[in-house]
Design a protein around this motif. Structure first.
Motif, PDB file in Angstrom:
ATOM      1  N   PHE A 184       0.893  -1.095   0.145  1.00 22.11           N
ATOM      2  CA  PHE A 184      -0.113  -0.060   0.185  1.00 22.11           C
ATOM      3  C   PHE A 184       0.956   1.277   0.180  1.00 22.11           C
ATOM      4  O   PHE A 184       1.866   1.277   0.876  1.00 22.11           O
ATOM      5  CB  PHE A 184      -0.910  -0.023   1.247  1.00 22.11           C
ATOM      6  N   TRP A 185       0.658   2.155  -0.567  1.00 25.49           N
ATOM      7  CA  TRP A 185       1.497   3.210  -0.884  1.00 25.49           C
ATOM      8  C   TRP A 185       2.947   3.102  -1.331  1.00 25.49           C
ATOM      9  O   TRP A 185       3.727   3.616  -0.338  1.00 25.49           O
ATOM     10  CB  TRP A 185       1.138   4.291   0.333  1.00 25.49           C
ATOM     11  N   GLY A 186       3.191   1.918  -1.912  1.00 20.14           N
ATOM     12  CA  GLY A 186       4.530   1.597  -2.471  1.00 20.14           C
ATOM     13  C   GLY A 186       5.181   0.828  -1.089  1.00 20.14           C
ATOM     14  O   GLY A 186       6.396   0.471  -1.269  1.00 20.14           O
ATOM     15  N   LEU A 187       4.524   0.375   0.033  1.00 18.98           N
ATOM     16  CA  LEU A 187       5.286  -0.152   1.270  1.00 18.98           C
ATOM     17  C   LEU A 187       4.463  -1.637   1.545  1.00 18.98           C
ATOM     18  O   LEU A 187       3.174  -1.348   1.617  1.00 18.98           O
ATOM     19  CB  LEU A 187       5.045   0.662   2.501  1.00 18.98           C
ATOM     20  N   PRO A 188       5.230  -2.411   1.891  1.00 20.17           N
ATOM     21  CA  PRO A 188       4.421  -3.522   2.108  1.00 20.17           C
ATOM     22  C   PRO A 188       4.069  -3.601   3.795  1.00 20.17           C
ATOM     23  O   PRO A 188       4.840  -2.971   4.642  1.00 20.17           O
ATOM     24  CB  PRO A 188       5.555  -4.796   2.286  1.00 20.17           C
ATOM     25  N   PHE A 189       2.603  -3.684   3.992  1.00 17.87           N
ATOM     26  CA  PHE A 189       1.963  -3.775   5.235  1.00 17.87           C
ATOM     27  C   PHE A 189       1.782  -5.041   5.787  1.00 17.87           C
ATOM     28  O   PHE A 189       1.284  -5.942   4.914  1.00 17.87           O
ATOM     29  CB  PHE A 189       0.604  -2.991   4.970  1.00 17.87           C
ATOM     30  N   LYS A 190       1.968  -5.297   7.077  1.00 11.56           N
ATOM     31  CA  LYS A 190       1.720  -6.665   7.548  1.00 11.56           C
ATOM     32  C   LYS A 190       0.188  -6.610   7.590  1.00 11.56           C
ATOM     33  O   LYS A 190      -0.373  -5.431   7.918  1.00 11.56           O
ATOM     34  CB  LYS A 190       2.095  -6.586   9.166  1.00 11.56           C
ATOM     35  N   VAL A 191      -0.407  -7.920   7.279  1.00 14.38           N
ATOM     36  CA  VAL A 191      -1.998  -8.065   7.478  1.00 14.38           C
ATOM     37  C   VAL A 191      -2.008  -9.542   7.997  1.00 14.38           C
ATOM     38  O   VAL A 191      -1.473 -10.277   7.684  1.00 14.38           O
ATOM     39  CB  VAL A 191      -2.847  -7.794   6.185  1.00 14.38           C
ATOM     40  N   ASN A 192      -3.013  -9.556   9.030  1.00 16.95           N
ATOM     41  CA  ASN A 192      -3.702 -11.042   9.102  1.00 16.95           C
ATOM     42  C   ASN A 192      -5.271 -10.909   9.151  1.00 16.95           C
ATOM     43  O   ASN A 192      -5.835  -9.683   8.766  1.00 16.95           O
ATOM     44  CB  ASN A 192      -2.972 -11.324  10.508  1.00 16.95           C
ATOM     45  N   ARG A 193      -5.916 -11.966   9.775  1.00 13.41           N
ATOM     46  CA  ARG A 193      -7.220 -11.702   9.427  1.00 13.41           C
ATOM     47  C   ARG A 193      -8.013 -10.897  10.690  1.00 13.41           C
ATOM     48  O   ARG A 193      -9.092 -10.832  10.743  1.00 13.41           O
ATOM     49  CB  ARG A 193      -7.882 -13.317   9.784  1.00 13.41           C
ATOM     50  N   ASP A 194      -7.271 -10.279  11.244  1.00 15.67           N
ATOM     51  CA  ASP A 194      -7.774  -9.179  12.346  1.00 15.67           C
ATOM     52  C   ASP A 194      -7.839  -7.777  11.558  1.00 15.67           C
ATOM     53  O   ASP A 194      -8.530  -7.080  12.123  1.00 15.67           O
ATOM     54  CB  ASP A 194      -6.742  -8.904  13.461  1.00 15.67           C
ATOM     55  N   VAL A 195      -7.642  -7.682  10.472  1.00 15.92           N
ATOM     56  CA  VAL A 195      -7.440  -6.349   9.660  1.00 15.92           C
ATOM     57  C   VAL A 195      -8.211  -6.526   8.275  1.00 15.92           C
ATOM     58  O   VAL A 195      -7.861  -7.676   7.503  1.00 15.92           O
ATOM     59  CB  VAL A 195      -6.348  -5.587   9.717  1.00 15.92           C
ATOM     60  N   LEU A 196      -8.595  -5.605   7.597  1.00 19.26           N
ATOM     61  CA  LEU A 196      -8.866  -5.579   6.033  1.00 19.26           C
ATOM     62  C   LEU A 196      -7.789  -5.418   5.519  1.00 19.26           C
ATOM     63  O   LEU A 196      -6.955  -4.734   5.946  1.00 19.26           O
ATOM     64  CB  LEU A 196      -9.803  -4.183   5.954  1.00 19.26           C
ATOM     65  N   ILE A 197      -7.772  -6.230   4.414  1.00 20.44           N
ATOM     66  CA  ILE A 197      -6.608  -5.823   3.493  1.00 20.44           C
ATOM     67  C   ILE A 197      -6.693  -4.651   2.813  1.00 20.44           C
ATOM     68  O   ILE A 197      -7.705  -4.299   2.102  1.00 20.44           O
ATOM     69  CB  ILE A 197      -6.523  -7.166   2.335  1.00 20.44           C
ATOM     70  N   PRO A 198      -5.785  -3.768   2.756  1.00 23.12           N
ATOM     71  CA  PRO A 198      -5.474  -2.446   2.069  1.00 23.12           C
ATOM     72  C   PRO A 198      -5.877  -2.641   0.582  1.00 23.12           C
ATOM     73  O   PRO A 198      -5.423  -3.517   0.180  1.00 23.12           O
ATOM     74  CB  PRO A 198      -4.377  -1.784   2.541  1.00 23.12           C
ATOM     75  N   ARG A 199      -6.835  -1.950   0.045  1.00 20.34           N
ATOM     76  CA  ARG A 199      -7.095  -1.694  -1.369  1.00 20.34           C
ATOM     77  C   ARG A 199      -6.484  -0.718  -2.101  1.00 20.34           C
ATOM     78  O   ARG A 199      -6.411   0.601  -1.397  1.00 20.34           O
ATOM     79  CB  ARG A 199      -8.711  -1.748  -1.665  1.00 20.34           C
ATOM     80  N   PRO A 200      -6.093  -0.992  -3.426  1.00 24.24           N
ATOM     81  CA  PRO A 200      -5.506   0.171  -4.018  1.00 24.24           C
ATOM     82  C   PRO A 200      -6.022   1.490  -3.871  1.00 24.24           C
ATOM     83  O   PRO A 200      -5.447   2.518  -3.883  1.00 24.24           O
ATOM     84  CB  PRO A 200      -5.240  -0.272  -5.451  1.00 24.24           C
ATOM     85  N   GLU A 201      -7.436   1.343  -3.960  1.00 23.54           N
ATOM     86  CA  GLU A 201      -8.338   2.742  -4.376  1.00 23.54           C
ATOM     87  C   GLU A 201      -8.277   3.556  -3.116  1.00 23.54           C
ATOM     88  O   GLU A 201      -8.336   4.786  -3.104  1.00 23.54           O
ATOM     89  CB  GLU A 201      -9.570   2.271  -4.835  1.00 23.54           C
ATOM     90  N   THR A 202      -7.937   2.944  -1.678  1.00 17.96           N
ATOM     91  CA  THR A 202      -7.778   3.650  -0.670  1.00 17.96           C
ATOM     92  C   THR A 202      -6.422   4.530  -0.578  1.00 17.96           C
ATOM     93  O   THR A 202      -6.597   5.490   0.293  1.00 17.96           O
ATOM     94  CB  THR A 202      -7.741   2.594   0.603  1.00 17.96           C
ATOM     95  N   GLU A 203      -5.580   4.549  -1.654  1.00 17.65           N
ATOM     96  CA  GLU A 203      -4.489   5.184  -1.716  1.00 17.65           C
ATOM     97  C   GLU A 203      -4.933   6.610  -1.884  1.00 17.65           C
ATOM     98  O   GLU A 203      -4.219   7.739  -1.725  1.00 17.65           O
ATOM     99  CB  GLU A 203      -3.637   4.780  -2.822  1.00 17.65           C
ATOM    100  N   LEU A 204      -6.015   6.885  -2.711  1.00 19.41           N
ATOM    101  CA  LEU A 204      -6.494   8.157  -3.012  1.00 19.41           C
ATOM    102  C   LEU A 204      -6.953   9.139  -1.953  1.00 19.41           C
ATOM    103  O   LEU A 204      -6.748  10.405  -1.804  1.00 19.41           O
ATOM    104  CB  LEU A 204      -7.967   7.607  -3.719  1.00 19.41           C
TER     105      LEU A 204
END
Ligand code: GLN
Length: 311
Positions: free
Chosen positions: A87-107
């Motif tokens: 997201f925003w050029g950076l790898p973000f840690k994700v697991n099932r406790d969080v929504l997976i960041p979507r590309p459109e959210t970069e807006l």
């Protein structure tokens, strides 16, 4: 052909097998998914798979891949399997406790950064120095509601030097992920993480934010049933479901935000397909916002609503 550890597999062979295996379970874009998982497992770029297609996998790599493919075949999103999403050029840690960041959210990040860098911002900060309006020292105070993985708040903290961020989420487990992401990108010192329901943890803190950002849950009851299994069965319902008509969080954020937003400050919210007019109406009814502006995403969908607090 069954994929077993009795044979030593080359990258080329295993890729073609993995693609067919995933396709057999109706996983969309099976080829890309197979490449994505294998390249992460081998810690190389996708092109690296083709440059080294005659290389053999170790037994251990092979077994891990089979485990990952089985998870993907059950429609678990690859991002949870590998534990990251860019997201925003950076790898973000994700697991099932969080929504997976979507590309459109970069807006929303783009818009917040643009706003802070704008001429308008500088003039506003200069002119209203004495009346608890926009932060005057050019170190904006930003609130990120429903921070989830922290993708918005962390990206803003990285992008806007000196800004302070309050990142709020009702889920303590989501905040753990957000904090890890903030530490990973060295911005934890400028982000205050608060657990609670929307603005509630800010009670008594006398916060007047320059910008409030949020990508709240906005899926309606009707839409929930039609979601892909990857979303419906794996992503946290609390991060998706926005009440019967999907607008519960907009009603709350818009009506509850004024005490926490500086005069002249900005509210920026991501919205779902077709929600623009309803959200504009909620804003109009509130009577506190003006200069409403809509930003479209790369698919031409109205995606971000930005409004300014009067005053
Ligand atoms: N802010 C996070 C994101 O945009 C989480 C949003 C949410 O949980 N609704 O991905």
């Amino acid at each position: 052909m069954a994929c077993t550890a009795e044979k030593i597999w080359t990258i080329r062979e295993v890729l073609s097998w993995a693609e067919n295996y995933l396709a057999g379970y109706d996983v969309p874009d099976a080829k890309t998914e197979a490449e994505y998982l294998l390249s992460h497992l081998l810690n190389c770029k996708r092109s690296g798979l083709y440059l080294n297609h005659d290389k053999f996998l170790t037994i251990d790599e092979f077994q891990r891949l089979v485990d990952w493919l089985n998870r993907r075949a059950s429609r678990e999103p690859s991002q949870y399997i590998i534990g990251e999403q860019e997201f925003w050029g950076l790898p973000f840690k994700v697991n099932r406790d969080v929504l997976i960041p979507r590309p459109e959210t970069e807006l929303i990040v783009e818009e917040a950064v643009r706003t802070v860098n704008s001429e308008q911002w500088a003039v506003a900060s200069k002119n209203i120095r004495d009346n608890s309006s926009l932060t005057t020292d050019h170190s904006p105070l930003i609130l990120d509601l429903c921070t989830g993985s922290g993708c918005i708040g962390v990206s803003l903290a990285k992008e806007i030097s000196g800004c302070k961020v309050y990142a709020i989420d009702i889920s303590e487990r989501a905040l753990d992920v957000a904090m890890e992401n903030a530490e990973r990108y060295d911005v934890a010192g400028r982000i205050t993480f608060l657990q609670g329901d929307m603005f509630e943890p800010l009670n008594g803190l006398n916060i007047k934010a320059d910008i409030i950002v949020s990508n709240p849950p906005y899926i309606s009851k009707k839409m929930m049933a039609g979601l892909e299994p990857e979303v419906k069965d794996y992503e946290p319902v609390a991060a998706l479901y926005g009440g019967d008509d999907g607008l519960d969080f907009y009603r709350r954020i818009i009506s509850e935000s004024p005490p926490y937003l500086a005069k002249g400050g900005y509210l920026m919210l991501e919205m779902g397909y077709g929600q623009k007019s309803d959200i504009e109406n909620i804003m109009a009814e509130c009577g506190v916002f003006h200069n409403i502006d809509i930003k479209k995403d790369f698919s031409g969908i109205d995606r971000v609503i930005k409004a300014r607090r009067k005053g």
